[in-house]
Design a protein around this motif. Structure first.
Motif, mmCIF file in Angstrom:
data_model
loop_
_atom_site.group_PDB
_atom_site.id
_atom_site.type_symbol
_atom_site.label_atom_id
_atom_site.label_comp_id
_atom_site.label_asym_id
_atom_site.label_seq_id
_atom_site.Cartn_x
_atom_site.Cartn_y
_atom_site.Cartn_z
ATOM 1 N N ARG A 61 -3.068 -5.001 -15.843
ATOM 2 C CA ARG A 61 -3.289 -5.798 -14.636
ATOM 3 C C ARG A 61 -4.763 -6.025 -14.341
ATOM 4 N N PHE A 62 -5.674 -5.425 -15.133
ATOM 5 C CA PHE A 62 -7.098 -5.480 -14.788
ATOM 6 C C PHE A 62 -7.645 -6.887 -14.613
ATOM 7 N N PRO A 63 -7.250 -7.894 -15.445
ATOM 8 C CA PRO A 63 -7.843 -9.219 -15.224
ATOM 9 C C PRO A 63 -7.305 -9.926 -13.978
ATOM 10 N N ARG A 64 -6.239 -9.386 -13.393
ATOM 11 C CA ARG A 64 -5.632 -10.001 -12.204
ATOM 12 C C ARG A 64 -6.121 -9.368 -10.900
ATOM 13 N N LEU A 65 -6.937 -8.324 -11.004
ATOM 14 C CA LEU A 65 -7.427 -7.615 -9.826
ATOM 15 C C LEU A 65 -8.889 -7.932 -9.565
ATOM 16 N N LYS A 66 -9.261 -7.922 -8.306
ATOM 17 C CA LYS A 66 -10.666 -8.074 -7.953
ATOM 18 C C LYS A 66 -11.414 -6.772 -8.224
ATOM 19 N N ARG A 67 -12.714 -6.852 -8.207
ATOM 20 C CA ARG A 67 -13.533 -5.672 -8.467
ATOM 21 C C ARG A 67 -13.214 -4.568 -7.464
ATOM 22 N N LEU A 68 -12.971 -3.369 -7.966
ATOM 23 C CA LEU A 68 -12.664 -2.173 -7.185
ATOM 24 C C LEU A 68 -11.329 -2.266 -6.446
ATOM 25 N N GLN A 69 -10.516 -3.267 -6.778
ATOM 26 C CA GLN A 69 -9.204 -3.397 -6.149
ATOM 27 C C GLN A 69 -8.185 -2.514 -6.860
ATOM 28 N N PHE A 70 -7.352 -1.830 -6.094
ATOM 29 C CA PHE A 70 -6.298 -0.995 -6.664
ATOM 30 C C PHE A 70 -5.013 -1.813 -6.802
ATOM 31 N N GLU A 71 -4.146 -1.350 -7.689
ATOM 32 C CA GLU A 71 -2.879 -2.036 -7.877
ATOM 33 C C GLU A 71 -2.022 -1.939 -6.614
ATOM 34 N N GLY A 72 -1.327 -3.031 -6.313
ATOM 35 C CA GLY A 72 -0.448 -3.068 -5.153
ATOM 36 C C GLY A 72 1.009 -3.132 -5.561
ATOM 37 N N GLU A 73 1.859 -3.443 -4.601
ATOM 38 C CA GLU A 73 3.292 -3.510 -4.861
ATOM 39 C C GLU A 73 3.638 -4.573 -5.900
ATOM 40 N N LYS A 74 2.969 -5.718 -5.821
ATOM 41 C CA LYS A 74 3.227 -6.787 -6.785
ATOM 42 C C LYS A 74 2.883 -6.340 -8.200
ATOM 43 N N ASP A 75 1.742 -5.652 -8.345
ATOM 44 C CA ASP A 75 1.329 -5.180 -9.667
ATOM 45 C C ASP A 75 2.321 -4.162 -10.203
ATOM 46 N N LEU A 92 2.260 -7.884 -21.599
ATOM 47 C CA LEU A 92 3.034 -8.744 -20.702
ATOM 48 C C LEU A 92 2.540 -8.617 -19.268
ATOM 49 N N ALA A 93 2.097 -7.418 -18.887
ATOM 50 C CA ALA A 93 1.594 -7.212 -17.526
ATOM 51 C C ALA A 93 0.328 -8.030 -17.259
ATOM 52 N N GLN A 94 -0.379 -8.415 -18.307
ATOM 53 C CA GLN A 94 -1.544 -9.290 -18.139
ATOM 54 C C GLN A 94 -1.133 -10.713 -17.768
ATOM 55 N N GLU A 95 0.120 -11.050 -18.009
ATOM 56 C CA GLU A 95 0.642 -12.403 -17.795
ATOM 57 C C GLU A 95 -0.139 -13.438 -18.603
ATOM 58 N N PRO A 96 -0.302 -13.194 -19.914
ATOM 59 C CA PRO A 96 -1.079 -14.118 -20.754
ATOM 60 C C PRO A 96 -0.212 -15.267 -21.243
#
Length: 259
Positions: A103-117, A155-159
């Motif tokens: 999920r790293f490319p879908r998150l903002k800097r220093l953002q933690f994973e949320g429910e959607k992730d 797949l979690a990257q959604e490429p």
């Protein structure tokens, strides 16, 4: 159909000699492209150039009509995911933690994973038939299970495209077949472009839509499995006598070593 990735006259070298020489190649959504060639032919280097890890000294790589070199790493990772040949984890992450790394490319800097992730990661595990492994350490699962978890991470990257470098290395026959079936299913269902480096010619023949055969950094043959996997082509590239017939179960080429 517009290609995802275009390689125009790409050449790359680590030192004095060229590892890739004037490579022209295109990849498309929903297509599995098999890359065959002997050891040291440039297959892994080709994947790293396609992923932007290596920058060619000549030619250019175009992703969605934009030069790969003009894009940030996170922008590339939103389109392309890669499973390298060697994947070592220093720490004993759970399978779910490994998938969440995607999920790293879908998150903002220093953002933690949320429910959607978390939902996307769990769905990725489910899609790769590895949801039951979610709490297991990546160090404590089998080779075939690990490959499914690594596919879930991509797949979690959604490429739109995944690059796979020898995804069935060191797996037994059953797990090789299962991984190829899974890749084929995911490509078809999600319209994923897949570039697959492998030494398993018969499996590539069965599941790839198109094959390129590379030797000494040059693409020597490109086309359908039937067009590329001929005894003449294989013997020229691998310097090994073979005979090729048709698999009666699939109708695809079957490669046999000559005695």
């Amino acid at each position: 159909m517009e290609p995802i990735l275009i390689l125009n006259k790409v050449s790359f070298k680590y030192k004095a000699s060229w590892n890739l020489k004037s490579v022209d190649l295109r990849t498309y959504e929903g297509e599995i492209l098999g890359v065959l060639g002997p050891n040291g032919s440039g297959k892994s280097t080709l994947l790293k150039v396609m992923d932007g890890v290596l920058q060619p000294q000549q030619g250019e790589v175009i992703l969605r009509n934009r030069p790969l070199t003009s894009l940030r790493r996170t922008d590339v990772a939103r389109e392309i995911a890669m499973v390298a040949q060697e994947n070592f984890f220093r720490f004993s992450f759970s399978a779910l933690e490994v998938v969440l790394m995607g999920r790293f490319p879908r998150l903002k800097r220093l953002q933690f994973e949320g429910e959607k992730d978390m939902e996307i990661a769990l769905n990725a595990l489910k899609a790769t038939h590895s949801l039951h492994l979610w709490s297991r350490s990546i160090h404590e699962i089998s080779g075939g299970e690990k490959q499914r978890v690594l596919l879930a991470r991509t797949l979690a990257q959604e490429p739109k495209m995944i690059l796979l470098d020898e995804p069935t290395s060191f797996l037994d026959l059953r797990h090789k077949r299962d991984i190829f079936r899974l890749i084929s299913s995911l490509s078809g269902e999600r319209k994923l472009g897949v570039v697959l480096v492998s030494h398993d010619m018969d499996l590539v023949a069965q599941y790839a839509h198109r094959i390129v055969m590379i030797k000494d950094g040059l693409i020597l043959h490109e086309g359908s499995p039937e067009d590329v996997l001929t005894a003449e082509n294989i013997e020229a590239v691998y310097e090994c006598p073979v005979f090729v017939d048709t698999n009666p179960a699939t109708g695809k080429p079957r490669v046999n070593l000559s005695p």
